[in-house]
Design an enzyme around this catalytic site. Structure first.
Site, PDB file in Angstrom:
ATOM      1  N   LYS A   1      -8.608  12.499   3.735  1.00 28.91           N
ATOM      2  CA  LYS A   1      -7.729  11.024   4.214  1.00 28.91           C
ATOM      3  C   LYS A   1      -7.574  10.758   5.727  1.00 28.91           C
ATOM      4  CE  LYS A   1      -4.001   8.147   2.713  1.00 28.91           C
ATOM      5  NZ  LYS A   1      -4.597   6.709   1.987  1.00 28.91           N
TER       6      LYS A   1
ATOM      7  N   ARG B   1      -4.099  15.909   0.255  1.00 33.75           N
ATOM      8  CA  ARG B   1      -5.112  14.670   1.487  1.00 33.75           C
ATOM      9  C   ARG B   1      -5.345  14.909   2.953  1.00 33.75           C
ATOM     10  NH1 ARG B   1      -1.043   9.596   0.323  1.00 33.75           N
ATOM     11  NH2 ARG B   1       0.002  11.577   0.445  1.00 33.75           N
TER      12      ARG B   1
ATOM     13  N   CYS C   1     -11.697  -6.453 -10.615  1.00 35.14           N
ATOM     14  CA  CYS C   1     -11.934  -6.537  -9.560  1.00 35.14           C
ATOM     15  C   CYS C   1     -13.100  -5.377  -9.718  1.00 35.14           C
ATOM     16  CB  CYS C   1     -10.872  -5.938  -8.084  1.00 35.14           C
ATOM     17  SG  CYS C   1      -9.748  -3.909  -8.505  1.00 35.14           S
TER      18      CYS C   1
ATOM     19  N   CYS D   1      -6.690   7.404  -2.031  1.00 30.44           N
ATOM     20  CA  CYS D   1      -5.712   8.027  -3.365  1.00 30.44           C
ATOM     21  C   CYS D   1      -4.975   6.856  -4.299  1.00 30.44           C
ATOM     22  CB  CYS D   1      -5.572   9.259  -2.041  1.00 30.44           C
ATOM     23  SG  CYS D   1      -6.688   9.875  -1.100  1.00 30.44           S
TER      24      CYS D   1
ATOM     25  N   HIS E   1     -11.005  -5.143   1.219  1.00 37.29           N
ATOM     26  CA  HIS E   1     -11.261  -3.099   1.627  1.00 37.29           C
ATOM     27  C   HIS E   1     -11.800  -3.112   2.840  1.00 37.29           C
ATOM     28  CE1 HIS E   1     -10.488  -3.270  -2.626  1.00 37.29           C
ATOM     29  NE2 HIS E   1      -9.680  -2.826  -2.428  1.00 37.29           N
TER      30      HIS E   1
ATOM     31  N   HIS F   1      -6.326 -11.146 -13.068  1.00 38.31           N
ATOM     32  CA  HIS F   1      -7.080 -10.058 -11.842  1.00 38.31           C
ATOM     33  C   HIS F   1      -8.280  -9.256 -11.715  1.00 38.31           C
ATOM     34  CE1 HIS F   1      -8.471  -9.570  -7.632  1.00 38.31           C
ATOM     35  NE2 HIS F   1      -8.510  -8.127  -7.890  1.00 38.31           N
TER      36      HIS F   1
ATOM     37  N   ILE G   1      -3.371 -12.234  -4.543  1.00 35.84           N
ATOM     38  CA  ILE G   1      -3.475 -11.375  -5.402  1.00 35.84           C
ATOM     39  C   ILE G   1      -2.544 -11.003  -5.511  1.00 35.84           C
ATOM     40  CG2 ILE G   1      -4.721 -10.047  -6.565  1.00 35.84           C
ATOM     41  CD1 ILE G   1      -6.196 -12.442  -5.926  1.00 35.84           C
TER      42      ILE G   1
ATOM     43  N   GLU H   1       5.925  -6.913  -3.621  1.00 38.44           N
ATOM     44  CA  GLU H   1       5.049  -5.895  -4.234  1.00 38.44           C
ATOM     45  C   GLU H   1       6.472  -5.038  -2.819  1.00 38.44           C
ATOM     46  OE1 GLU H   1       2.254  -5.279  -6.174  1.00 38.44           O
ATOM     47  OE2 GLU H   1       1.864  -7.267  -7.048  1.00 38.44           O
TER      48      GLU H   1
END
Length: 757
Positions: free
Chosen positions: A18, A15, A645, A517, A696, A643, A432, A485
């Site tokens: 990223k 990665r 998306c 990712c 986002h 939900h 959410i 969470e």
């Protein structure tokens, strides 16, 4: 026999891209340093593909964020609001992808949607009546030259002209037909420039051809390429399709002067019959997609050899290829040290798929393919019996009754019961589910998994994080709370870790969008629940507040779609196994006092067949029942949320309503609330929460901005049916963005609520 891949992963085996991009966003590395990392990844991958004997090595399959966005920028499809910021070319590019909020202005990001039937998300290009579509960028040529400097002749990859026009969102009065001439001219110049650079092949990706096509679509495709291919200038052109078959335009495609046609022989149900029944031009190469680009199981050589031998009867030149880009699988098994070899010998990630192509090439070039060593070893592997059966799980699936798919009483009666129980205000506010996964949150979880802290210390620290999250939500006045969470690494991986039948990788990352990712778990065997997975955390969170606390679960279809699924049983059977496990968790939450339960199906649309004729027979006839199976046993007063998306939902609204949830939240902020018109048109009865801001993007939306969205929503959705929430979970956002955004959300809801009382 030659070999090719359609595209390769681009985030780096560990990665690297990223992390470099995220450092750039924070101002911790320069543009030059970011480009250096990107170049290193490209050169490493080209060299690796050459060392594996690949004959057609792709270039321009690399992207700093998204290939479709790259194509839009290449052809000057850049809305004026981004140009007006006066940013550098790179920062303008990232503003289109992520939005921008700073001293030079405030703009939202372009819309983002799922890439066909995958979990990858692309940026939707946007053109208005003033857009001049023309070749202005140099990225494909720069990367082609970069590879030449290594002595590697590549096959440049460009999003095709037809697919580009079908994906563009036209915001003015002009349509795709008004841009045909400009598009054809721009693509013709692509070929001319590559001819001047010495390119032998150019690949135009046209996955849109596997949809149901109208006569106008086929005419558009033909008109574009008749003009483009007149100016090939000696460059060979590959028409590359994937994710299905091209039954609607096969004859038209093979009659155009392409030099190669790429077809998917895995997801393309009719690909083989199209070639066998209609023949294939002898002056063209068939690039046969026979190695799976979307799943991680090894190729079964006996099946592949049979298909290719059939194709060779009709085709003068068959090139072995992947079914789609390898973007959708992890990089390499070399980084997996924890999984036992009895499992990994069944896997093939991107690098291993290069080896498979090489072995298949050797087998098929042999006079006696079935007697080669590679063929024999592969046959022995597939003859092995795997430890994948759990009789208890299979018995539970066999005991499912038709009544298990239906919840009573019906929706309107439940809605009344729930309103009397919860006494929520109009326009109730919630989130959410997830809250930011800070460095502290990740460190706590990592230390526990590494054995550096005890179970007791881990639980104590996580409870402190939950308590802080609950207190913040109460302080700003949210109506329905979540626990944040903090115990979850990922909304699918977490559940997989607590279910039987799953395997987990260490570094098998796959790009979802931009710098996001995921590490999909692998379904190895029958799936069942071993123990309660979320109950203790939700019960603890509920003990901290008198407000309703949502229990947060991931639905069976999303767990399946965001895993690497088995290939030895049907997707339907896997979905029902997972549904029964999540059903047990749902009933346990309810039994322990959690009366609002969200069962996320973010990926419902993802595996919907691309052809409408297959929607119900191959997918919706089990995907929707799988969701209903999860919640059908709860009491009327228990409110079920779900939900979804970043997908096109407008054409499956009736199926979504048939899920029989009580509240459904949708991504809507990036798509200008387009889904609301479809809900209204279909007389959607379920309560809805279209996202009022885009999580986002790092932007902090103002109260006025969110009020404007709510006013638009209330013109279509009644105030009694409308919920107020962000458009997705908040785990990828920073605390400094999340807290003010949620405060503004609550304030916007209060002000609009007061206007409507």
């Amino acid at each position: 026999m030659k070999t090719s891949v359609i595209g390769y992963p681009r985030i780096g085996a560990l990665r690297e891209l990223k992390f470099a991009c995220e450092k750039y966003f924070k101002g911790n590395v320069t543009e030059s340093e970011l480009f250096h990392t990107a170049k290193h990844i490209r050169c490493t991958q080209w060299t690796q593909q050459r060392e594996n004997g690949l004959d057609f090595i792709p270039s321009n399959d690399f992207s700093l964020y998204d290939n479709v966005l790259d194509t839009a920028v290449l052809f000057n499809i850049i809305p004026d609001r981004y140009k007006a910021l006066g940013l550098s070319a790179l920062d303008t590019y990232f503003a289109m992808a992520r939005g921008y909020q700073g001293d030079k202005g405030d703009v939202k990001a372009l819309a983002m949607k799922k890439w066909f039937n995958t979990n990858y998300h692309y940026i939707v290009p946007e053109a208005d009546d003033g857009t001049e579509l023309k070749l202005t960028g140099t990225k494909p040529f720069d990367e082609f030259r970069e590879a030449l400097e290594l002595g590697i002749q590549t096959k440049p990859v460009i999003t095709g002209a037809f697919t580009l026009l079908k994906l563009v969102r036209f915001t003015g009065t002009k349509t795709e037909k008004d841009f045909i001439a400009q598009t054809a001219e721009a693509y013709a110049k692509i070929l001319e420039q590559f001819a001047a650079l010495g390119a032998e092949w150019v690949q135009f990706d046209e996955p849109y051809l596997v949809f149901d096509l109208s006569a106008d679509d086929i005419a558009l495709f033909q008109e574009l390429y008749r003009t483009i291919l007149e100016r090939k200038s000696g460059v060979k052109v590959l028409l590359q399709t994937y994710f299905g078959d091209i039954r609607d335009c096969y004859r038209e495609a093979v009659s155009l002067p392409f030099d190669g046609i790429g077809m998917d022989f895995l997801e393309g149900k009719q690909s083989l019959s199209l070639v066998l029944q209609n023949g294939f031009p002898q002056d063209k190469a068939l690039f046969a997609g026979v190695v799976n680009g979307k799943n991680i199981w090894k190729n079964q050589y006996s099946k592949t050899v049979t298909v290719v031998e059939e194709l060779k009867k009709q085709c003068s030149q068959v090139v072995l290829s992947t079914s789609c880009s390898l973007l959708h699988v992890p990089y390499t098994l070399k980084n997996e040290t924890a999984l036992d070899e009895k499992y990994t010998k069944h896997f093939a990630f991107a690098e291993e798929k290069l080896s498979e192509l090489s072995e298949l090439k050797a087998i098929l070039d042999s006079n006696l393919p079935c007697q080669t060593e590679e063929y024999a070893e592969n046959a022995a592997l597939f003859a092995e019996k795997r430890d994948s059966v759990d009789k208890k799980v299979q018995e539970k699936v066999n005991e499912i009754q038709p009544s298990d798919f239906f919840r009573l009483p019906e929706f309107s009666q439940r809605e009344k019961i729930q309103k009397e129980k919860y006494h929520l205000p109009i326009l109730p506010t919630t989130t959410i589910g997830s809250f930011p996964q800070t460095a502290e949150v990740k460190a706590n979880r990592r230390k526990w998994k590494d054995g550096a802290i005890s179970d007791e210390d881990y639980i104590k620290k996580t409870q402190e994080q939950i308590a802080e999250c609950v207190a913040f939500q109460e302080s700003i006045g949210l109506d329905v709370l979540v626990h944040g969470e903090f115990e979850r690494n990922d909304m699918v991986e977490y559940f997989g870790e607590n279910l039987s039948g799953y395997l987990f990788t260490e570094k098998a990352w796959v790009q979802s969008y931009g710098t996001r990712c995921v590490k999909p778990p692998v379904i190895w065997g029958d799936v069942g629940r071993k123990k309660p997975m979320t109950v203790a955390w939700s019960v603890y969170a509920q003990s901290l507040t008198k407000k309703p606390m949502k229990g947060m679960l991931t639905g069976p279809v999303t767990i399946l779609n965001w895993s690497f699924p088995r290939e030895d049983i049907s997707l339907k059977e896997s979905a029902y196994q997972i549904a029964l496990a999540i059903r047990e968790e749902t009933l346990d939450l309810e039994k322990n006092g959690i009366n609002i339960i969200q069962i996320d199906e973010a990926a419902l649309r993802e595996k919907l067949p691309l052809r409408k004729s297959d929607w119900y027979s191959e997918y919706l006839d089990w995907a929707i029942p799988a969701f209903r199976l999860v919640h059908s046993g709860v009491k009327p007063q228990t409110q079920i949320h779900t939900h979804m998306c970043y997908s096109e939902f407008t054409d499956i609204i009736p199926a979504i309503e048939n899920m029989d949830a009580d509240v459904i939240t949708f991504e809507a902020s990036r798509s200008d609330l387009q889904i609301l018109q479809s809900l209204h048109k279909n007389h959607f009865k379920t309560q809805v929460g279209p996202g009022v801001y885009d999580i986002h993007s790092p932007r902090i939306p103002s109260v006025a901005e969110m009020k404007d969205s709510l006013h638009k929503m209330l013109k279509i959705v009644s105030k009694e049916k409308l919920w107020v929430n962000p458009d997705c979970g908040l785990k990828t956002r920073g605390v400094l963005e999340t807290k003010p955004s949620l405060k503004n959300l609550v304030e916007a809801a209060k002000e609009v609520r007061n206007e409507n009382i």
